[in-house]
Design an enzyme around this catalytic site. Structure first.
Site, short mmCIF file in Angstrom:
data_model
loop_
_atom_site.label_atom_id
_atom_site.label_comp_id
_atom_site.label_asym_id
_atom_site.label_seq_id
_atom_site.Cartn_x
_atom_site.Cartn_y
_atom_site.Cartn_z
N SER A 113 -0.05 -9.69 -10.97
CA SER A 113 -0.86 -8.97 -9.99
C SER A 113 -2.36 -9.16 -10.17
O SER A 113 -2.85 -10.27 -10.11
CB SER A 113 -0.46 -7.50 -10.01
OG SER A 113 -1.07 -6.81 -8.96
N HIS A 114 -3.06 -8.07 -10.47
CA HIS A 114 -4.52 -8.07 -10.54
C HIS A 114 -5.02 -8.37 -11.95
O HIS A 114 -6.23 -8.35 -12.18
CB HIS A 114 -5.00 -6.69 -10.11
CG HIS A 114 -4.28 -5.61 -10.87
ND1 HIS A 114 -2.95 -5.31 -10.60
CD2 HIS A 114 -4.64 -4.84 -11.90
CE1 HIS A 114 -2.55 -4.37 -11.45
NE2 HIS A 114 -3.55 -4.06 -12.24
N LYS A 126 9.13 -10.94 -11.96
CA LYS A 126 9.70 -9.76 -11.30
C LYS A 126 10.87 -10.20 -10.44
O LYS A 126 10.83 -11.26 -9.82
CB LYS A 126 8.61 -9.15 -10.43
CG LYS A 126 9.07 -7.97 -9.61
CD LYS A 126 7.88 -7.22 -9.04
CE LYS A 126 7.56 -7.65 -7.64
NZ LYS A 126 6.75 -6.67 -6.92
N ASP A 277 -5.91 -8.96 -4.12
CA ASP A 277 -5.80 -9.20 -5.56
C ASP A 277 -5.06 -10.49 -5.89
O ASP A 277 -4.79 -11.30 -5.00
CB ASP A 277 -5.11 -8.00 -6.23
CG ASP A 277 -3.63 -7.95 -5.92
OD1 ASP A 277 -3.24 -8.39 -4.83
OD2 ASP A 277 -2.86 -7.45 -6.77
N ASP A 279 -2.03 -11.46 -6.50
CA ASP A 279 -0.80 -11.85 -5.80
C ASP A 279 -0.77 -11.39 -4.35
O ASP A 279 0.26 -11.52 -3.69
CB ASP A 279 0.43 -11.33 -6.56
CG ASP A 279 0.46 -9.81 -6.62
OD1 ASP A 279 -0.63 -9.20 -6.66
OD2 ASP A 279 1.56 -9.23 -6.62
N ASP A 281 -1.07 -8.37 -2.82
CA ASP A 281 -0.49 -7.14 -2.28
C ASP A 281 -1.47 -5.98 -2.21
O ASP A 281 -1.21 -5.00 -1.52
CB ASP A 281 0.80 -6.74 -3.03
CG ASP A 281 0.60 -6.59 -4.51
OD1 ASP A 281 -0.54 -6.78 -4.99
OD2 ASP A 281 1.58 -6.26 -5.21
N ARG A 282 -2.61 -6.10 -2.90
CA ARG A 282 -3.58 -5.00 -2.83
C ARG A 282 -4.69 -5.31 -1.83
O ARG A 282 -4.89 -6.47 -1.45
CB ARG A 282 -4.24 -4.79 -4.19
CG ARG A 282 -3.28 -4.32 -5.23
CD ARG A 282 -4.00 -3.96 -6.51
NE ARG A 282 -3.04 -3.39 -7.45
CZ ARG A 282 -3.37 -2.71 -8.53
NH1 ARG A 282 -4.65 -2.51 -8.81
NH2 ARG A 282 -2.45 -2.21 -9.32
N THR A 344 4.60 6.75 -8.85
CA THR A 344 3.80 5.53 -8.78
C THR A 344 4.70 4.29 -8.82
O THR A 344 5.65 4.25 -9.59
CB THR A 344 2.82 5.52 -9.97
OG1 THR A 344 1.93 6.61 -9.81
CG2 THR A 344 2.04 4.23 -10.03
N GLU A 363 -0.61 3.63 -1.84
CA GLU A 363 -0.92 4.12 -3.17
C GLU A 363 -2.43 4.11 -3.34
O GLU A 363 -3.12 3.26 -2.77
CB GLU A 363 -0.31 3.21 -4.23
CG GLU A 363 1.19 3.18 -4.25
CD GLU A 363 1.69 2.53 -5.52
OE1 GLU A 363 1.93 3.27 -6.48
OE2 GLU A 363 1.83 1.30 -5.55
N SER A 365 -4.01 3.04 -5.65
CA SER A 365 -4.43 1.84 -6.37
C SER A 365 -4.60 0.66 -5.42
O SER A 365 -4.32 -0.47 -5.78
CB SER A 365 -3.38 1.51 -7.43
OG SER A 365 -2.10 1.44 -6.82
N LYS A 376 3.78 -3.92 -0.89
CA LYS A 376 2.50 -3.61 -0.26
C LYS A 376 1.87 -4.93 0.16
O LYS A 376 2.26 -6.00 -0.33
CB LYS A 376 1.61 -2.82 -1.20
CG LYS A 376 1.34 -3.48 -2.52
CD LYS A 376 0.81 -2.44 -3.49
CE LYS A 376 0.62 -3.06 -4.87
NZ LYS A 376 1.13 -2.21 -5.93
N ARG A 496 -4.67 7.13 -17.10
CA ARG A 496 -5.30 7.27 -15.78
C ARG A 496 -5.43 8.76 -15.47
O ARG A 496 -4.46 9.52 -15.58
CB ARG A 496 -4.45 6.60 -14.70
CG ARG A 496 -4.20 5.12 -14.96
CD ARG A 496 -3.83 4.43 -13.65
NE ARG A 496 -3.22 3.12 -13.85
CZ ARG A 496 -3.89 2.00 -14.16
NH1 ARG A 496 -5.20 2.04 -14.35
NH2 ARG A 496 -3.25 0.86 -14.29
C1 G1P Z 1 -0.56 0.25 -11.18
C2 G1P Z 1 -0.90 1.20 -10.06
C3 G1P Z 1 0.31 1.45 -9.21
C4 G1P Z 1 0.87 0.13 -8.71
C5 G1P Z 1 1.11 -0.82 -9.87
C6 G1P Z 1 1.49 -2.21 -9.38
O1 G1P Z 1 0.43 0.82 -11.98
O2 G1P Z 1 -1.41 2.41 -10.55
O3 G1P Z 1 -0.05 2.28 -8.14
O4 G1P Z 1 2.07 0.32 -8.02
O5 G1P Z 1 -0.09 -0.96 -10.63
O6 G1P Z 1 0.50 -2.79 -8.63
P1 G1P Z 1 0.12 1.56 -13.35
O7 G1P Z 1 -0.66 0.59 -14.20
O8 G1P Z 1 -0.74 2.74 -13.00
O9 G1P Z 1 1.46 1.93 -13.90
ZN ZN Z 2 -0.86 -7.16 -6.90
#
Ligand code: G1P
Ligand code: ZN
Length: 543
Positions: A113-114, A126, A277, A279, A281-282, A344, A363, A365, A376, A496
């Site tokens: 992801s990010h 995944k 981000d 991948d 999705d954000r 979450t 979300e 995030s 997402k 968090r």
């Molecule tokens: C974080 C975000 C959550 C999101 C996840 C995947 O997870 O807070 O909303 O679904 O990344 O992108 P966390 O690191 O808080 O468990």
């Molecule tokens: Zn992502």
């Protein structure tokens, strides 16, 4: 025979989190590490003989190597066909769409992801199920259990597939289709949104800037925003996906997308700025002179979605993760539709979307999406915003202010304490749990605790229960502090703290966010002893 069975031994750390298995690249490079996890996935599934598997990733370092492994192992395990994005590329929402459109058995999505990419940075694997969404806990638990007992894996002993050549290849009796990663996704977006109206808006001089952060959305944004919608050439920045994302965190927040933020706050700012981000999705949405918090964006998109063709019939319901602000709740109430509060992680939305209970989900995030896929979707949010702007012909700032005026404003911020000592973080959470019963009725200055609990979710569709999803402390008047530990970090623990204050009075909607939340921030520390327990004087990231 081209199928090999290789003897292996379990690794102890292959527990998938909310977003699959995330580890540093050198961990994945250990002998049989990726192979074990992929075989554990296949061993946890049933009935895929001859079926289709989708494979793709965000292009980060080690993507191509693991894609080759996954293809050869899919062949050896009996899949009939693999669909893989050209160059090994598929954004997470695009992968979800390819799975759904082709009625695939499932998909393997390679991404962290990010999180940063590169030889010593993060990687992830995944598994997504046939509805296009992340595997539910039942499956990830089975995968984890299998990693503990695995003793062999199967792989086809064949040459690598040429991932850069679109078309059909055969390996070990299995078909591999190398597909255009963008085409199906762009077509889906054309069905949901009024491309003509958005093109007219752009042709009329409305200026946009989209920062792909050297990650996977570059090719998608170039094709959709510039080629199909006619945004000025150069509107999409950092559009070449790089294995190390140019050395940056591909995380579209105010810290890592600072340059975009500054562009949008300048006097000569474009009308609309956005980023996605690693991948795809954000999303980050910034209007000229205004950052739209993801929680507000969810509420605004839900309130205005009917302006886009794909949602003209209205919404069935809205779902948000528990730490996401209550702004969307007020929209759901006004629309007279259901509001679902989930733990979450996007996987909790899957059942609600499949059952037709929710249409739009989000979300805090920076994740927003709908029933068009089961992930997402960053560019989807950008396009829905553009569609709304094209119809309303008002600025982002005006639209947001009007929204607050009619619904009230939920001041909102998240404070992250990254790479905290795990024991200290667990101790902090345990201490909070111990206090829960004593908090209701307690006063902290002008704030009085109404309720305090450890969030548990009862899935209305499959009746499964997920406990310990975060500590919620609710104050009288709708203010709230939430504490939880991240499930996606790769070193130490990340605490968090989510802080929210509801302000109905429009005369008080122009306060600086941290200022508006100052008393709650102090109370959060008083209750949780954050500074004392973590040794940190301030958060590492404030969003
Ligand atoms: C974080 C975000 C959550 C999101 C996840 C995947 O997870 O807070 O909303 O679904 O990344 O992108 P966390 O690191 O808080 O468990
Ligand atoms: Zn992502």
């Amino acid at each position: 025979m081209t199928i090999k069975t290789v003897t292996t031994a379990p690794y102890t750390d292959q527990k998938p989190g909310t977003s699959g298995l995330r580890k540093k690249v050198p961990v994945f490079q250990q002998q049989n590490y990726a192979e074990n996890f992929i075989q554990a996935i296949f061993d946890s599934l049933e009935g895929f003989e001859g079926e289709t598997l989708v494979i793709g990733g965000d292009g980060r370092y080690y993507n191509r190597e693991v894609i080759q492994l996954a293809i050869k192992m899919a062949a050896a395990n009996g899949f009939g066909r693999v669909l893989v994005g050209r160059g090994g590329i598929l954004s997470t929402p695009a992968a979800s769409n390819v799975i759904r459109k082709n009625r695939a058995f499932g998909g393997i999505v390679l991404s962290a992801s990010h999180n940063p990419g590169g030889p010593t940075e993060d990687f992830g694997i995944k598994y997504n199920i046939g509805n296009g969404g992340p595997a539910p806990e039942k499956i990830t638990d089975a995968i984890f259990a299998r990693t503990k007992t695995i003793d062999s894996y199967k792989i086809a002993d064949v040459e690598d597939v040429n991932l850069d050549l679109e078309g059909t290849h055969e390996i070990a009796g299995m078909t591999v289709n190398v597909i255009d990663p963008v085409a199906d996704y762009a077509e889906l977006m054309e069905q949901l949104f009024d491309f003509e109206a958005i093109s007219d808006l752009l042709a009329g001089g409305f200026r946009i800037v989209f920062d792909a952060m050297s990650a996977v959305t570059g090719p998608y944004a170039k094709e959709i925003l510039e080629n199909r919608l006619g945004a000025a050439k150069g509107s999409v920045l950092n559009f070449m996906p790089l294995p190390d994302f140019g050395g940056h965190h591909p995380d579209p927040n105010l810290v890592h997308a600072r340059a975009l933020y500054e562009t949008m706050m300048a006097d000569d700012a474009p009308d609309f700025g956005a980023a996605s981000d690693g991948d795809g999705d954000r999303n980050l949405i910034i209007g000229r002179g205004i950052f739209v918090t993801p929680s507000d964006s969810l509420a605004l998109l839900a309130a205005n979605a009917h302006l886009a063709p794909g949602y003209a019939q209205g919404l069935a319901g809205i779902a948000r993760s528990m730490p996401t602000s209550g702004a969307a709740d007020r929209v759901a109430e006004k629309l007279g539709i259901g509001l679902y509060e989930t733990p979450t992680g996007w996987k909790f939305f899957g059942n609600l979307l499949d059952a037709g209970l929710a249409t739009i989900c989000g979300e805090e995030s920076a994740g927003t999406g709908s029933n068009h896929v089961r992930e997402k979707d960053g560019l989807w949010a950008v396009l829905l915003w553009l569609n709304i702007l094209a119809v309303r012909k008002e600025s982002v700032l005006d639209i947001v202010k009007q929204h607050w005026a009619s619904f009230g404003r939920n001041y909102y911020s998240r404070h992250d304490y990254e790479e905290v000592d795990s024991e200290a973080a667990n101790g902090l959470m345990a201490n909070l749990r111990d206090q829960l019963a004593t908090l209701p009725g307690k006063r902290f200055g002008a704030l009085t605790v109404e309720t305090a609990d450890d969030f548990a979710y009862n899935d209305p569709v499959d009746q499964s229960v997920s406990r310990n999803q975060g500590i919620r402390i609710l104050f009288e008047g709708g203010s709230r502090v939430v504490f939880r530990l991240s499930g996606t970090g790769t070193s130490g623990a990340t605490l968090r703290v989510y802080i929210e204050r509801y302000e109905p009075d429009a005369a008080r909607h122009d306060i600086d966010t941290q200022e508006a939340l100052a008393d709650l921030i102090a109370v959060a520390d008083e209750i949780a002893s954050i500074k004392a327990r973590t040794g940190r004087q301030e958060p590492s990231v404030i969003t």
